[in-house]
Design a protein around this motif. Structure first.
Motif, short mmCIF file in Angstrom:
data_model
loop_
_atom_site.label_atom_id
_atom_site.label_comp_id
_atom_site.label_asym_id
_atom_site.label_seq_id
_atom_site.Cartn_x
_atom_site.Cartn_y
_atom_site.Cartn_z
N ILE A 1 0.94 -1.10 0.12
CA ILE A 1 0.15 -0.10 -0.01
C ILE A 1 0.99 1.29 -0.23
CG2 ILE A 1 -1.70 1.32 1.57
CD1 ILE A 1 -3.06 -1.36 2.26
N GLU A 2 1.82 1.17 0.85
CA GLU A 2 2.76 2.63 1.05
C GLU A 2 3.55 2.58 -0.18
OE1 GLU A 2 4.82 1.79 4.63
OE2 GLU A 2 3.24 2.65 5.77
N ARG A 3 3.89 1.61 -1.28
CA ARG A 3 4.34 1.98 -2.49
C ARG A 3 3.49 2.32 -3.59
NH1 ARG A 3 7.53 -2.72 -0.88
NH2 ARG A 3 5.90 -4.24 -1.63
N ASN A 4 2.36 2.36 -3.29
CA ASN A 4 1.23 2.85 -4.27
C ASN A 4 1.16 4.61 -4.43
OD1 ASN A 4 -0.18 1.03 -5.65
ND2 ASN A 4 -1.05 0.15 -3.76
N THR A 5 1.13 4.81 -5.50
CA THR A 5 0.75 6.02 -5.81
C THR A 5 -0.74 6.47 -5.27
OG1 THR A 5 -0.05 6.01 -7.96
CG2 THR A 5 2.20 6.39 -7.71
N LEU A 6 -1.03 7.63 -5.25
CA LEU A 6 -2.30 8.05 -5.01
C LEU A 6 -3.41 7.33 -5.97
CD1 LEU A 6 -4.58 9.42 -3.21
CD2 LEU A 6 -4.20 11.58 -4.36
N GLY A 7 -3.22 7.36 -7.34
CA GLY A 7 -3.88 6.81 -8.43
C GLY A 7 -3.86 5.33 -8.00
N GLY A 8 -2.95 4.74 -7.81
CA GLY A 8 -2.76 3.42 -7.45
C GLY A 8 -3.67 2.93 -6.47
N LEU A 9 -3.55 3.67 -5.30
CA LEU A 9 -4.56 3.59 -3.83
C LEU A 9 -6.05 3.66 -4.53
CD1 LEU A 9 -2.85 5.44 -1.39
CD2 LEU A 9 -3.08 3.10 -1.52
N ILE A 10 -6.36 4.49 -5.26
CA ILE A 10 -7.94 4.69 -5.95
C ILE A 10 -8.27 3.44 -6.63
CG2 ILE A 10 -9.38 5.86 -6.96
CD1 ILE A 10 -7.89 8.51 -6.17
N SER A 11 -7.42 2.86 -7.47
CA SER A 11 -7.60 1.94 -8.31
C SER A 11 -7.73 0.60 -7.74
CB SER A 11 -6.58 1.78 -9.40
OG SER A 11 -6.41 2.80 -10.28
N ALA A 12 -6.82 0.37 -6.60
CA ALA A 12 -6.73 -0.74 -5.72
C ALA A 12 -8.23 -0.78 -4.70
CB ALA A 12 -5.53 -0.94 -4.80
N LEU A 13 -8.45 0.15 -4.30
CA LEU A 13 -9.81 0.63 -3.43
C LEU A 13 -10.85 0.04 -4.32
CD1 LEU A 13 -10.54 0.91 -0.64
CD2 LEU A 13 -11.06 3.36 -1.46
N LYS A 14 -10.95 0.48 -5.50
CA LYS A 14 -12.16 0.24 -6.56
C LYS A 14 -12.09 -1.08 -6.86
CE LYS A 14 -11.94 4.23 -9.67
NZ LYS A 14 -11.68 4.69 -11.03
N GLY A 15 -11.01 -1.91 -6.71
CA GLY A 15 -11.02 -3.25 -7.05
C GLY A 15 -11.46 -4.14 -5.86
N ARG A 16 -11.50 -3.60 -4.57
CA ARG A 16 -11.73 -4.38 -3.38
C ARG A 16 -13.33 -4.05 -2.72
NH1 ARG A 16 -8.83 -7.98 -1.45
NH2 ARG A 16 -6.69 -8.17 -2.48
N VAL A 17 -13.77 -2.64 -3.23
CA VAL A 17 -14.85 -2.16 -2.74
C VAL A 17 -15.80 -1.76 -3.82
CG1 VAL A 17 -15.78 -0.29 -1.13
CG2 VAL A 17 -13.44 -1.27 -0.61
N GLY A 18 -17.17 -1.80 -3.40
CA GLY A 18 -18.13 -1.35 -4.66
C GLY A 18 -17.95 0.19 -4.24
N ILE A 19 -17.44 1.08 -5.37
CA ILE A 19 -17.51 2.61 -5.27
C ILE A 19 -18.60 3.02 -6.45
CG2 ILE A 19 -16.05 4.58 -5.40
CD1 ILE A 19 -13.74 3.22 -4.11
N ASP A 20 -19.30 3.61 -6.12
CA ASP A 20 -20.19 4.33 -7.24
C ASP A 20 -19.65 5.19 -8.07
OD1 ASP A 20 -20.50 6.50 -6.00
OD2 ASP A 20 -22.41 6.16 -5.07
N GLU A 21 -20.09 5.39 -9.10
CA GLU A 21 -19.74 6.26 -10.40
C GLU A 21 -19.37 7.84 -9.52
OE1 GLU A 21 -21.02 7.53 -14.64
OE2 GLU A 21 -21.29 5.45 -14.11
#
Length: 179
Positions: free
Chosen positions: A84-104
């Motif tokens: 997680i700490e190696r991720n960029t902010l964009g990477g964190l957002i993408s990773a979160l989208k892949g694990r949690v249902g985030i609406d549009e």
């Protein structure tokens, strides 16, 4: 010759005093370099809070999905945290989208905050160039920083609320398991 910010502020303070104005003496003040630099720092802090909160939420999600609330796995948690700490902010957002249902709407809000963070951290002063040398330019820079700060601070508040709600769900679940 154009008056300095200090001369302008002093003149406005004197004019307000002569007029018996109830308004604060800095009402007409133009932004100083120090105010610009301070607002940049405050805005960068909001970006960091947002990024850290997303990392916290992502670690929490990993923990729930892996059952660490029931059987802790410190070694794996440290590995996930390092990822997680190696991720960029964009990477964190993408990773979160892949694990949690985030609406549009939420995805759009986080994407907008990412763009705001990128505008702040990548070439902000280059884009504003010599504006910092004039009163009007500094006011424009400060207004831009205020917009970026609002965007980032609000995104952090949303992410923080998500973390709090997730924790409440876990606490309710654990209470149900132990009752």
């Amino acid at each position: 010759m154009k008056p300095t910010t200090e001369q302008f502020n002093r003149a406005m303070t004197e004019a307000a005093a002569l007029a018996g104005s109830p308004f604060p003496s800095n009402l007409y003040a133009m932004a100083t370099r120090d105010e610009v630099y301070a607002k940049f720092g405050i805005t960068a802090e909001a970006a960091q809070l947002f990024e850290t909160e997303l990392g916290t939420l992502l670690l929490y999600v990993h923990g729930i999905q892996n059952g660490w609330d029931l059987i802790p796995d410190g070694k794996r948690a440290r590995e996930i945290l390092a990822d997680i700490e190696r991720n960029t902010l964009g990477g964190l957002i993408s990773a979160l989208k892949g694990r949690v249902g985030i609406d549009e709407h939420l995805a759009s809000r986080f994407a907008s905050a990412l763009q705001a963070r990128n505008r702040l951290n990548h070439g902000f002063y280059e884009r504003h160039n010599f504006k910092i040398d004039t009163d009007e330019g500094r006011d424009e820079i400060l207004a831009n920083l205020e917009e970026l700060h609002t965007e980032l601070f609000n995104a952090w508040r949303v992410a923080s609320t998500m973390t709090v709600l997730a924790l409440q769900v876990l606490e309710a679940h654990q209470k149900g398991v132990t009752d």
